[in-house]
Design a protein around this motif. Structure first.
Motif, mmCIF file in Angstrom:
data_model
loop_
_atom_site.group_PDB
_atom_site.id
_atom_site.type_symbol
_atom_site.label_atom_id
_atom_site.label_comp_id
_atom_site.label_asym_id
_atom_site.label_seq_id
_atom_site.Cartn_x
_atom_site.Cartn_y
_atom_site.Cartn_z
ATOM 1 N N ILE A 254 1.109 -1.118 0.008
ATOM 2 C CA ILE A 254 -0.261 0.439 -0.013
ATOM 3 C C ILE A 254 0.725 1.276 -0.294
ATOM 4 C CG2 ILE A 254 -1.811 1.184 1.412
ATOM 5 C CD1 ILE A 254 -1.951 -1.542 2.805
ATOM 6 N N ASP A 255 0.395 2.236 -1.283
ATOM 7 C CA ASP A 255 1.462 3.334 -1.149
ATOM 8 C C ASP A 255 0.655 4.321 0.672
ATOM 9 O OD1 ASP A 255 2.822 5.589 -2.498
ATOM 10 O OD2 ASP A 255 1.090 6.337 -2.654
ATOM 11 N N GLU A 256 1.951 4.435 0.738
ATOM 12 C CA GLU A 256 1.834 5.220 2.085
ATOM 13 C C GLU A 256 0.404 6.538 2.186
ATOM 14 O OE1 GLU A 256 3.890 7.204 6.295
ATOM 15 O OE2 GLU A 256 4.681 6.321 4.503
ATOM 16 N N GLU A 257 1.000 7.344 0.643
ATOM 17 C CA GLU A 257 0.599 8.746 0.651
ATOM 18 C C GLU A 257 -0.866 8.886 0.317
ATOM 19 O OE1 GLU A 257 1.862 12.086 -2.116
ATOM 20 O OE2 GLU A 257 2.954 10.754 -1.796
ATOM 21 N N THR A 258 -1.401 8.187 -0.783
ATOM 22 C CA THR A 258 -2.223 7.427 -0.941
ATOM 23 C C THR A 258 -3.049 6.894 -0.592
ATOM 24 O OG1 THR A 258 -1.570 6.840 -2.904
ATOM 25 C CG2 THR A 258 -1.436 8.401 -3.731
ATOM 26 N N PHE A 259 -2.662 5.553 0.204
ATOM 27 C CA PHE A 259 -3.389 4.126 0.329
ATOM 28 C C PHE A 259 -3.850 3.860 -0.848
ATOM 29 C CE2 PHE A 259 -2.892 6.968 4.132
ATOM 30 C CZ PHE A 259 -2.176 5.789 5.595
ATOM 31 N N ALA A 260 -3.046 3.529 -1.657
ATOM 32 C CA ALA A 260 -3.681 2.744 -2.734
ATOM 33 C C ALA A 260 -2.922 1.979 -2.718
ATOM 34 C CB ALA A 260 -3.094 3.405 -4.358
ATOM 35 N N LEU A 261 -3.835 0.680 -2.939
ATOM 36 C CA LEU A 261 -3.402 -0.609 -3.274
ATOM 37 C C LEU A 261 -2.614 -0.571 -4.502
ATOM 38 C CD1 LEU A 261 -6.310 -2.733 -2.181
ATOM 39 C CD2 LEU A 261 -3.834 -3.061 -1.448
ATOM 40 N N ILE A 262 -0.985 -1.012 -4.694
ATOM 41 C CA ILE A 262 -0.664 -1.113 -5.541
ATOM 42 C C ILE A 262 0.167 -2.483 -6.277
ATOM 43 C CG2 ILE A 262 0.874 1.118 -5.607
ATOM 44 C CD1 ILE A 262 3.639 0.164 -4.052
ATOM 45 N N LYS A 263 0.093 -4.022 -4.903
ATOM 46 C CA LYS A 263 0.358 -4.686 -5.665
ATOM 47 C C LYS A 263 -0.382 -4.924 -3.648
ATOM 48 C CE LYS A 263 4.429 -8.458 -6.145
ATOM 49 N NZ LYS A 263 6.068 -8.551 -5.961
ATOM 50 N N ILE A 264 -1.293 -7.199 -4.844
ATOM 51 C CA ILE A 264 -1.717 -8.152 -4.415
ATOM 52 C C ILE A 264 -1.246 -9.380 -4.933
ATOM 53 C CG2 ILE A 264 -4.851 -8.688 -3.823
ATOM 54 C CD1 ILE A 264 -5.189 -5.567 -4.912
ATOM 55 N N GLU A 265 -1.422 -9.732 -3.183
ATOM 56 C CA GLU A 265 -0.698 -11.287 -3.236
ATOM 57 C C GLU A 265 -1.771 -12.126 -3.022
ATOM 58 O OE1 GLU A 265 3.809 -10.697 -3.894
ATOM 59 O OE2 GLU A 265 3.305 -11.362 -1.652
ATOM 60 N N TYR A 266 -2.641 -12.423 -2.903
ATOM 61 C CA TYR A 266 -3.377 -13.444 -2.642
ATOM 62 C C TYR A 266 -3.286 -15.417 -3.394
ATOM 63 C CZ TYR A 266 -6.801 -12.425 -6.182
ATOM 64 O OH TYR A 266 -7.316 -12.251 -7.430
ATOM 65 N N ASP A 267 -4.115 -15.616 -1.679
ATOM 66 C CA ASP A 267 -3.853 -17.214 -2.441
ATOM 67 C C ASP A 267 -5.145 -17.780 -1.745
ATOM 68 O OD1 ASP A 267 -1.027 -17.653 -2.730
ATOM 69 O OD2 ASP A 267 -0.611 -17.427 -0.815
ATOM 70 N N PRO A 268 -6.201 -18.327 -2.880
ATOM 71 C CA PRO A 268 -7.604 -19.148 -2.199
ATOM 72 C C PRO A 268 -7.545 -19.985 -1.354
ATOM 73 C CG PRO A 268 -7.818 -18.226 -4.599
ATOM 74 C CD PRO A 268 -5.969 -18.044 -3.695
ATOM 75 N N ILE A 269 -8.263 -20.469 -0.769
ATOM 76 C CA ILE A 269 -8.178 -22.022 0.642
ATOM 77 C C ILE A 269 -8.728 -22.653 -0.566
ATOM 78 C CG2 ILE A 269 -8.194 -22.730 2.624
ATOM 79 C CD1 ILE A 269 -8.454 -20.316 3.913
ATOM 80 N N ILE A 270 -8.233 -23.685 -0.635
ATOM 81 C CA ILE A 270 -8.695 -24.562 -1.788
ATOM 82 C C ILE A 270 -9.016 -25.964 -0.698
ATOM 83 C CG2 ILE A 270 -8.280 -26.249 -3.734
ATOM 84 C CD1 ILE A 270 -8.563 -23.016 -4.463
ATOM 85 N N SER A 271 -10.549 -25.976 -0.725
ATOM 86 C CA SER A 271 -10.779 -27.359 0.228
ATOM 87 C C SER A 271 -11.402 -28.331 -0.087
ATOM 88 C CB SER A 271 -12.587 -26.372 1.148
ATOM 89 O OG SER A 271 -12.895 -25.600 0.412
ATOM 90 N N ASP A 272 -12.489 -27.950 -1.438
ATOM 91 C CA ASP A 272 -13.721 -28.959 -1.996
ATOM 92 C C ASP A 272 -13.509 -28.660 -3.805
ATOM 93 O OD1 ASP A 272 -14.432 -26.345 -3.007
ATOM 94 O OD2 ASP A 272 -16.133 -26.717 -1.347
ATOM 95 N N PHE A 273 -12.824 -28.653 -4.223
ATOM 96 C CA PHE A 273 -12.365 -29.040 -5.456
ATOM 97 C C PHE A 273 -11.705 -29.964 -5.913
ATOM 98 C CE2 PHE A 273 -12.955 -23.841 -5.316
ATOM 99 C CZ PHE A 273 -14.331 -24.134 -5.935
ATOM 100 N N SER A 274 -11.763 -30.473 -6.879
ATOM 101 C CA SER A 274 -10.392 -31.113 -7.375
ATOM 102 C C SER A 274 -9.248 -31.354 -8.474
ATOM 103 C CB SER A 274 -11.769 -32.709 -8.217
ATOM 104 O OG SER A 274 -12.074 -31.858 -9.097
ATOM 105 N N PHE A 275 -9.415 -30.586 -8.870
ATOM 106 C CA PHE A 275 -8.434 -29.994 -9.567
ATOM 107 C C PHE A 275 -7.521 -29.332 -9.706
ATOM 108 C CE2 PHE A 275 -6.168 -28.145 -13.292
ATOM 109 C CZ PHE A 275 -6.072 -28.851 -14.208
ATOM 110 N N TRP A 276 -7.562 -28.583 -8.554
ATOM 111 C CA TRP A 276 -6.376 -27.767 -8.375
ATOM 112 C C TRP A 276 -5.807 -27.763 -6.619
ATOM 113 C CZ3 TRP A 276 -3.864 -25.400 -11.482
ATOM 114 C CH2 TRP A 276 -5.006 -24.592 -12.317
ATOM 115 N N GLU A 277 -4.585 -28.165 -6.586
ATOM 116 C CA GLU A 277 -4.210 -28.545 -5.068
ATOM 117 C C GLU A 277 -3.706 -26.689 -4.524
ATOM 118 O OE1 GLU A 277 -1.956 -30.095 -1.879
ATOM 119 O OE2 GLU A 277 -3.652 -31.066 -3.056
ATOM 120 N N SER A 278 -3.441 -26.068 -5.029
ATOM 121 C CA SER A 278 -3.460 -24.844 -4.762
ATOM 122 C C SER A 278 -3.167 -23.739 -5.549
ATOM 123 C CB SER A 278 -1.806 -24.756 -4.522
ATOM 124 O OG SER A 278 -0.751 -25.357 -4.591
ATOM 125 N N VAL A 279 -3.273 -22.436 -5.745
ATOM 126 C CA VAL A 279 -3.518 -21.088 -6.436
ATOM 127 C C VAL A 279 -3.151 -20.294 -5.606
ATOM 128 C CG1 VAL A 279 -5.326 -22.371 -8.069
ATOM 129 C CG2 VAL A 279 -5.928 -20.907 -6.306
#
Length: 374
Positions: A254-279
């Motif tokens: 988060i840019d401190e001056e504007t409080f804008a998100l400039i980069k987002i890293e996220y991992d959905p929690i996979i629990s009940d899908f058959s194809f993906w182990e992780s994304v």
């Protein structure tokens, strides 16, 4: 692309592009201290932007380059900004970025909830809400731990509705595509379709996102330190589910001056899908005329049997606000394949007039080894 779509359930002038671009700048971005390549660094010339590939190499082109006054800018989180005037456009440019020195900010001054209160309160100030026309480069590939099965690329024409429109889903049409299948597998037919329309829809405005007004209350936010991008201080906030309705973990820059998100890293929690182990997802933004625009989206997934690693990247090279989305533009359904009519021409001249990402060394070697087939 059904597995990609399942994973996503978690979660006034039109710009011109020419087929006769006069100049292309090529180079590589490296760490000034270690000499190591820096992947996904932002490379800008005027309003045109691209990113370096996994090997740190970049190309950037535009039809309106002024050959006598080309200003090349390169930036990456944790490094000082780089800017230089280029007179020799034919030269291969080696850009060394200097790591920036950042003081850890007082935890008592910044807390996760207080930072995010500022972030959420400025969404409508920091991000584009109008209709946009974007031109972007898209790449996807699949591999296992020993070999690459295919690589596919495309230049995408993207129309993004206003975030106030009822239909707030980006529409995508391929302008030029190519692919190379090195080894056929059943999963290719299921995955080789492109999900650029999903990726062009920022998490900031996605209704089911962890950042949406409806869902953000299901998460806890923690101040995790600071870094910088150029001269700007960047706050780091980590987040995780605060109740059983939360389904994503990640990190926000988060840019401190504007409080804008400039980069987002996220991992959905996979629990009940058959194809993906992780994304995992990574979104990056760049400021233009006071507004932060989506620049790149990276998706990576590993199958449940750990056999396949899937990679998809969208880079928005150019974007312009428009009054209306043309009604006569043929757009593809999100489930349609981008690559049914793809070429097998892997020369750089295939992209003449468009910005693209230089293929990494591993794929280039595979193409050379298999060049007799095309």
């Amino acid at each position: 692309m059904k597995p990609i779509l399942i994973a996503l359930a978690f979660l006034a002038l039109t710009p011109t592009y020419s087929t006769d671009a006069a100049y292309i700048i090529k180079g590589i971005v490296k760490d000034n201290e270690t000499g190591e390549a820096i992947p996904f660094a932002h490379v800008l010339v005027g309003d045109v932007i691209n990113v370096s590939n996994i090997d740190g190499e970049f190309v950037i082109s535009a039809a309106d380059f002024n050959k006598q006054n080309v200003n090349l800018k390169v930036s990456y989180i944790g490094y000082e900004n780089y800017s230089t005037s280029i007179s020799n456009l034919d030269k291969y440019h080696t850009v060394f970025l200097k790591p920036s020195v950042t003081q850890l900010m007082d935890v008592e001054v910044f807390s996760g909830p207080s930072i995010m209160m500022e972030v959420f309160g400025r969404f409508h100030l920091n991000y584009e809400m109008e209709r946009q026309h974007m031109v972007g480069y898209y790449q996807e590939s699949m591999s296992d731990w020993e070999k690459t099965y295919y690589v596919a690329e495309g230049i995408m024409d993207i129309y993004s509705p206003s975030n106030l429109d009822k239909n707030s889903y980006p529409m995508v049409s391929p302008l030029r595509t190519r692919k190379k299948v090195f080894e056929k597998i059943e999963a290719i037919d299921e995955v080789l379709g492109g999900n650029a329309s999903d990726m062009a829809h920022s998490s900031i405005w996605r209704k089911k996102s962890f950042l949406s007004a409806k869902n953000r209350k299901n998460y806890e936010f923690f101040y995790a330190g600071a870094t910088s991008i150029g001269e700007h201080d960047v706050l780091i906030v980590e987040f995780e589910p605060g109740n059983n309705k939360g389904n994503t973990t990640g990190k926000l820059y988060i840019d401190e001056e504007t409080f804008a998100l400039i980069k987002i890293e996220y991992d959905p929690i996979i629990s009940d899908f058959s194809f993906w182990e992780s994304v995992s997802w990574t979104e990056e933004y760049e400021q233009k005329d006071g507004i932060f625009n989506l620049v790149s989206v990276l998706f990576e997934g590993t199958s449940t049997n750990h056999t396949y690693n899937y990679h998809a990247l969208l880079v928005i090279n150019e974007s312009t606000v428009i009054e209306e989305i043309p009604s006569d533009v043929s757009m593809m359904d999100v489930n349609d394949s981008f690559f049914e009519m793809a070429k097998e021409d892997f020369t750089d001249s295939f992209w003449t007039g468009f910005n693209f990402m230089k293929l990494d060394n591993n794929v280039t070697q595979l193409l050379h080894a298999d060049s007799s087939q095309y």
